[in-house]
Scaffold this active site. Structure first.
Site, short mmCIF file in Angstrom:
data_model
loop_
_atom_site.label_atom_id
_atom_site.label_comp_id
_atom_site.label_asym_id
_atom_site.label_seq_id
_atom_site.Cartn_x
_atom_site.Cartn_y
_atom_site.Cartn_z
CG ASP A 1 -15.61 11.24 24.91
OD1 ASP A 1 -16.37 11.43 25.86
OD2 ASP A 1 -15.14 12.15 24.21
CG ASP B 1 -19.84 16.13 24.35
OD1 ASP B 1 -20.60 16.38 23.41
OD2 ASP B 1 -20.22 15.97 25.53
CG ASP C 1 -12.02 14.39 23.00
OD1 ASP C 1 -12.84 13.71 23.63
OD2 ASP C 1 -11.96 15.63 23.08
#
Length: 245
Positions: free
Chosen positions: A26, A28, A186
């Protein structure tokens, strides 16, 4: 008359050839700390469209989703037309913020070292993100990550997370099997995408969703720091099978 054994006699089967190993990240909250710009852009967009500005915590919770889904989630009282207006204004706001001289979206500590360690192990690297292709390209260029990622999947080209399409496309693009693919992210959306695609799911403890949420969504473990990734890939000797305390 005795004959020597034929040179092509069958022996015991040899070891299975090593298969391609893919690690997909990922962006961001995993590679870059961008929440302040995302929160600011969402506030600017909602204010410009005349809809209630969501709390910071609400915007933070939807980071990782496609823009359309994120806007729909944080504007529950808006109609479809207002949401389209918010999405358009969000894009404008984010470009404006990125163009400011004080723009800052730093990499999290250890990113370059972790990527280098994975490449040394022979892993192929990829991205799967809710960012637009233009946004990803800006991050890659800003942080000197050109050439690192063999496959880049965005919500421009496939359904957003937690739908498995981006991860399935990444595997197809490089010829990787699910049991040799790791998704690192995250948010619970990353973990749910990984489970839906049949791949390993590794969370990071410095991002935007709590560790408990990542674990509940299916993370095999949650990393305390980026440098721990290479030693905890599913094919690494001694890889941990549970979230560290």
């Amino acid at each position: 008359m005795n004959h020597a054994p034929h040179s092509t006699a069958h022996g015991p089967p040899g070891p299975e050839p090593d298969r391609l190993r893919l690690v997909v990240f990922d962006v961001d909250g995993t590679l870059v700390d961008s929440q302040h710009n995302i929160i600011a852009a969402m506030a600017m967009a909602c204010e410009g469209a005349g809809v209630p500005v969501p709390p910071h915590t609400a915007t933070r919770a939807v980071i990782g989703l496609s823009l359309a889904e994120a806007v729909a989630t944080v504007t529950p009282s808006a109609n479809d037309g207002q949401r389209r207006h918010v999405a358009a204004l969000y894009k404008q706001a984010f470009v404006a913020l990125r163009s400011r001289p004080d723009h800052d979206e730093p990499l999290f500590p250890g990113v370059h070292r972790a990527l280098e360690a994975l490449e040394t192990l022979g892993c192929v690297l990829g991205l799967a993100t809710g960012k637009s292709r233009r946004g990803v390209d800006a991050v890659v260029e800003r942080h000197g990550l050109e050439g690192r990622f063999v496959t880049v999947q965005t919500a421009d080209d496939a359904p957003g997370k937690p739908h498995p399409a981006m991860l399935l496309r990444a595997m197809a693009a490089v010829g990787a099997d699910p049991d040799r693919t790791v998704m690192v992210g995250d948010t619970r959306f990353d973990m749910e995408m990984a489970r839906a695609a049949g791949t390993d799911a590794v969370g990071v403890g410095w991002g935007y969703h709590p560790v408990e949420e990542l674990t509940a969504a299916g993370a095999r473990l949650v990393l305390p720091r980026f440098e721990a990734l290479a030693a905890n890939l599913p094919w690494s000797a001694g890889a941990r099978a549970a979230t560290p305390a």
